[in-house]
Design an enzyme around this catalytic site. Sequence first.
Site, mmCIF file in Angstrom:
data_model
loop_
_atom_site.group_PDB
_atom_site.id
_atom_site.type_symbol
_atom_site.label_atom_id
_atom_site.label_comp_id
_atom_site.label_asym_id
_atom_site.label_seq_id
_atom_site.Cartn_x
_atom_site.Cartn_y
_atom_site.Cartn_z
ATOM 1 C CB THR A 13 0.252 1.333 4.430
ATOM 2 O OG1 THR A 13 1.678 0.888 3.804
ATOM 3 C CG2 THR A 13 0.690 2.496 5.191
ATOM 4 C CG ASP A 52 3.895 -5.403 3.568
ATOM 5 O OD1 ASP A 52 4.207 -4.866 2.374
ATOM 6 O OD2 ASP A 52 4.140 -4.564 4.462
ATOM 7 C CB THR A 84 1.054 2.075 -2.029
ATOM 8 O OG1 THR A 84 2.272 2.032 -0.872
ATOM 9 C CG2 THR A 84 -0.231 2.917 -1.235
ATOM 10 C CG ASP A 85 5.453 -1.062 -0.892
ATOM 11 O OD1 ASP A 85 5.474 0.147 -1.137
ATOM 12 O OD2 ASP A 85 6.039 -1.478 -0.097
ATOM 13 C CE LYS A 155 4.687 3.692 -3.117
ATOM 14 N NZ LYS A 155 4.550 2.866 -1.736
ATOM 15 C CE1 TYR A 276 18.704 7.485 -32.709
ATOM 16 C CE2 TYR A 276 16.857 6.947 -31.679
ATOM 17 C CZ TYR A 276 17.620 7.739 -31.828
ATOM 18 O OH TYR A 276 17.617 9.203 -31.670
#
Length: 330
Positions: A13, A52, A84-85, A155, A276
């Site tokens: 981006t 991207d 960023t993804d 993120k 547990y």
Amino acid sequence: MQKKLLLLSTGGTIASVVSDSGLVPKESGEDLLKLLGEIPYDIDVKDILQLDSSNMQPEEWKFIAEKIYEYRKDYDGIVLSHGTDTMAYTASMLTFMLQNIEIPVILTGSQVPINVVLSDAPDNLRLAFAAAASCQPGIYLAFDRKIMLGCRTVKVRTTNFNAFESVNVPPVARVTSDGLIFNNQNHKKDKQPCILNTDIDSRVSLVKLFPGFDPKLLFAMADSGCKGIVIEGYGLGGMNYIRRNTVAAIGKLIRRGIPVIASSQCLYERSDLTKYEVGRLALLEGAISARDMTSESAITKLMWALGQGMDVHEVAEFFDTDVANEVTIE
């Protein structure tokens, strides 16, 4: 004397422009640098990718690691601009591929393209350069006035500028009115040389349990060539064994030589299979605890371990080892 830094541009981006098909990465690293104005560092720029980050995959991780390894001796620090993804995945994988890196490597990006007036990109880039000039050696992520260990980042927001969190450890540093303030953290200072190791096996899966999940799907993954699985269990890592017996399925997979890592769906704190019954049974079947690792770090650590040819027992030992502050071993 000015610190000599390198900007490696990969798209994302931060470098995107408007097109008929939506935002696409087009700006070069030089374009990014020009919009920052004066910075007190000697900066070189190399454009190595234009993607991207949704298209960033293991092949690109290897290529990026190779470039960082190639250039590391010529610079005091490296900044990697990235979408960023999948930035947290890349940061985690670079942590394992470039163990004992001798310089700081800082990943950064933005939520808004740098050519937009109110973009967060300039501040993030300036922070990344400051981090590259002042951090200890290692892999970091710089975003929204925070510097974080790369292998601890997630993120957590899609549009807010505060997109990333440092999970289960505090940020390495923050920007305040007093400047860049570092936390008192004892990071490893390993004297061993950095050795590039990009051997990974990406034939793994990340599964989030939900009520009604059919464990037969785990066998379908294995039959399709999956070599390791990270399962996000409930709470401390609990897994169901009534009717749809996920616990028994894990035991069968492990006996087939497929390591199963048990983590928590909860973002913060640790998984603990000892507390547990639903966790202890999974532990008895051979499930490997991810403790307080992020899912991004757990899946990339598993890929790297399998790439080294580790068997189930060796993977268990590896996950019981803190390589670069990615996990808390108590």
